[in-house]
Write a protein that holds these residues in place. Structure first.
Motif: not given
Lengths: 421, 421
Positions: A411, A413, A415, A418-420, B245, B248-249, B359-360, B368-373, B376
């Motif tokens: 997956w 993702v 962003g 965004q935070i939860r 960003k 907060p993340i 990274f991905l 795998v996530m970019i610029n988010t928490s 999610f």
């Protein structure tokens, strides 16, 4: 080798495979193609070495009293080498199964989510006798950017070592990690036990061989296993069958190549089929030299049919023997198949659309067939180009497995901070 | 129960589940929906019984000295009942994942081949404490036309029995086999061992709980297992991060709900990030009461940071503790994640497209996530409606698993009498 030394050897092998797998993942497609084509030329130019190493195995096999059938499967001659070369070129020309994105979604909070197709990682193949599996399996794994650990039968050890070393050379020549193809360098059985415990570095085990080997692997493995135990395939001839189709299908499913997993092992005959048609089925098989084991109804159709026991319904004969049972109709046929079958491949011969649909829905097998021979259950016949095995499992891949089935997804993702909440 | 009696009980249970699975497969979608909605009303009308059975578990729990946190998770009150009812209605409204056809092909000999999506069959769920899992997991299984065998924690036995019996009633009322949802009717641990050997009747085991439970299940099971051992999730803050960003993340990933598998357990800081930004990250976490374990570089960023050991890099704290490591850049971050991580969920905070892509590609994790928490990483957040678990396996399903992931496929081959030559 002492058992501690085997432990160390196998662990190093799997760790090297894990590292190679990381380097292989995302490698340019041109290098993958180059490696496969280079291997094809190396087979051609090194045929003398291959035959000489294979000769050692054949001589040892004769000394150890291997049967002619096994010696035949063990032999690497110009014909088997040519077939490996063709296989490599075919796999090289397949579309890469890796990359791309699918299952896109944008969430209310703006997160963009999709899946992308990635290699499984490190695949372990445990197989018996035939050394050409070494090349075929490695080719499919490399095409799908997986590192592979090969553990072939001990009778083919020298042949397998020679082939695996050539493959490593081909990888290196293409700028890919040579450790992406490795053969376990010992015939000691302890090595298999050690391999099956390396769940940190190995992602998948595919055992190919007799049921005993496969059951042992499943019992000992801490790594997911994809396999089929056996192929007890059925053909059900319904009262609605077109006999001009049923007779050739039944004969083909049993006789064309009886020693393989997609050959028919039990014939189910609808008792409501005209009596002469029931007799015709039995006689057609007997004319081909098939020994029949039947229930009391079937035994009255012709002379010389042996009495079937409970074991016959579960038997994978792999030769010119066949269990034959008369059933009261479709429901009993389906129940028989789901009870005694191996969830491999089962066929119905019927002109009734209703029967066909019910059979497709209810028979719990990896391939279900209408009005055709179970012998078609095969990666090549399904247009997959090649196959690494056939799965009767429910998870991941079912039926013939090709390069696409040696992939998984991750997956992704994306962003904007965004935070939860 | 004597161990022979447990053996018999569990075998009967799994055989009944197999039969129910056959009846459930291909059932009209309206009946599935009716069963799920009926279960929602039964929860509403039987809340007194549910609470009274739950009361038995709570009293026994208090007597046995269970912690307040566990007693809290064990409690079924109006709020948890309302949430189960909402969940059932949501699952009922999802699109059925079963049927249809895909991967069509027509072969040169005229054979028509496609795949169709079918249920996995019989799914065994082994879980701890929370009784609402009983209803959620059963709902997802029934929606995907699988029979389910539930084995909950012994502390919740009475609650689970009450819920499973209501589910059986709901199935019966909808004209579906009540044995499609069954709870193992004993808290004896032998029952788990017996269940894990029923590979003829059970197709998939999903264990949910602590790492110890899951390792035991994998070791003993002859049935394929999908699972995650733990969630050691990372956030890597690159020299190219947008700190508005990143702050907060990082706080969200650790603090918003530290006790769950998608919370961050290790923060990786690029040494090339401006010193003040590195300090800001550490201070933001300390302000939230997070205890930090750092390497020598990190410990110089602020006072009171404990020395991290090798174990900290592998730790799943599940509370307000965090390992923090300074890395020389993206390559070292990726290597750290692939070495120490659990292949669950890992995030990068970076404005560089090149870094994001690398990274991905290289991080070998289910999400795998970019610029988010990392928080999610969840079926609900991914828009799947619900989830039955999160897989860090490479096979079958990876990441959050919803109703689609409880299906497999079968190959359908349609002929006009073709035989193999």
């Amino acid at each position: 080798m002492a058992s501690r030394s085997i432990e160390r050897t196998v662990r190093t092998l799997t760790e090297d495979a894990r590292t190679a797998s990381g380097e292989l993942c995302g490698a340019p497609e041109a290098r993958i193609t180059k490696a496969l084509k280079t291997m094809a030329s190396l087979l051609d130019t090194h045929r003398a070495t291959i035959k000489s190493e294979n000769g050692k195995d054949l001589r040892a096999g004769r000394r150890n009293g291997l049967s002619d059938a096994i010696l035949d499967r063990l032999t690497l001659d110009d014909k088997t080498i040519a077939s490996m070369i063709t296989g490599l070129k075919e796999v090289a020309s397949l579309k890469s199964p890796i990359g791309g994105d699918f299952d896109h979604r944008v969430r209310p909070n703006g997160l963009k989510i999709h899946k992308t197709r990635v290699p499984i990682g490190v695949v372990g193949i445990i197989y018996e006798s035939r050394p050409n599996v070494t090349v075929d399996a490695a080719a499919i794994c490399i095409k799908s950017q997986n590192a592979v650990i090969l553990r072939g039968g001990k009778e083919a050890f020298n042949s397998n070592m020679a082939l695996a070393e050539l493959f490593a050379d081909a990888l290196e020549a293409a700028g890919l990690p040579p450790r992406a193809v490795q053969l376990v360098p010992t015939t000691d059985r302890t090595a298999i036990d050690v391999l099956l415990r390396q769940s940190d570095t190995v992602d998948l085990i595919i055992p190919r061989g007799g049921e005993g080997l496969i059951r042992t692997v499943v019992e000992k493995s801490l790594i997911p296993v994809i396999k089929h135990y056996k192929g007890v395939c059925h053909v059900y001839v319904s009262r609605y069958a077109d006999m001009k189709k049923a007779l050739p299908i039944v004969v083909n499913a049993k006789v064309q190549r009886p020693g393989v997993c997609n050959a028919m092992e039990t014939l189910l005959i609808d008792k409501n089929l005209p009596h002469a048609d029931q007799q015709a089925l039995v006689q057609a098989l007997r004319r081909e030299g098939v020994a029949l084991f039947g229930d009391s109804h079937v035994r009255r159709l012709a002379k010389g049919i042996a009495k079937a026991t409970e074991e016959d319904w579960r038997a994978e004969y792999l030769d010119l023997r066949l269990a034959v049972r008369a059933v009261s109709g479709l429901d009993q046929a389906i129940e028989h198949i789901n009870t005694y079958g191996s969830h491999h491949t089962d066929a119905i011969v019927s002109r009734s659309r209703g029967e066909q649909q019910k059979f497709l829905l209810r028979v719990d097998s990896s391939s279900v067939m209408i009005n055709t021979s179970t012998r078609f259950s095969d990666g090549g016949q399904y247009g997959m180009g090649c196959e690494i095995g056939i799965s009767t499992d429910k998870l991941h891949a079912r039926g013939p497995m090709g390069v696409d089935d040696l992939t998984t997804y991750k997956w992704v993702v994306t962003g904007r901070g965004q935070i939860r909440t």
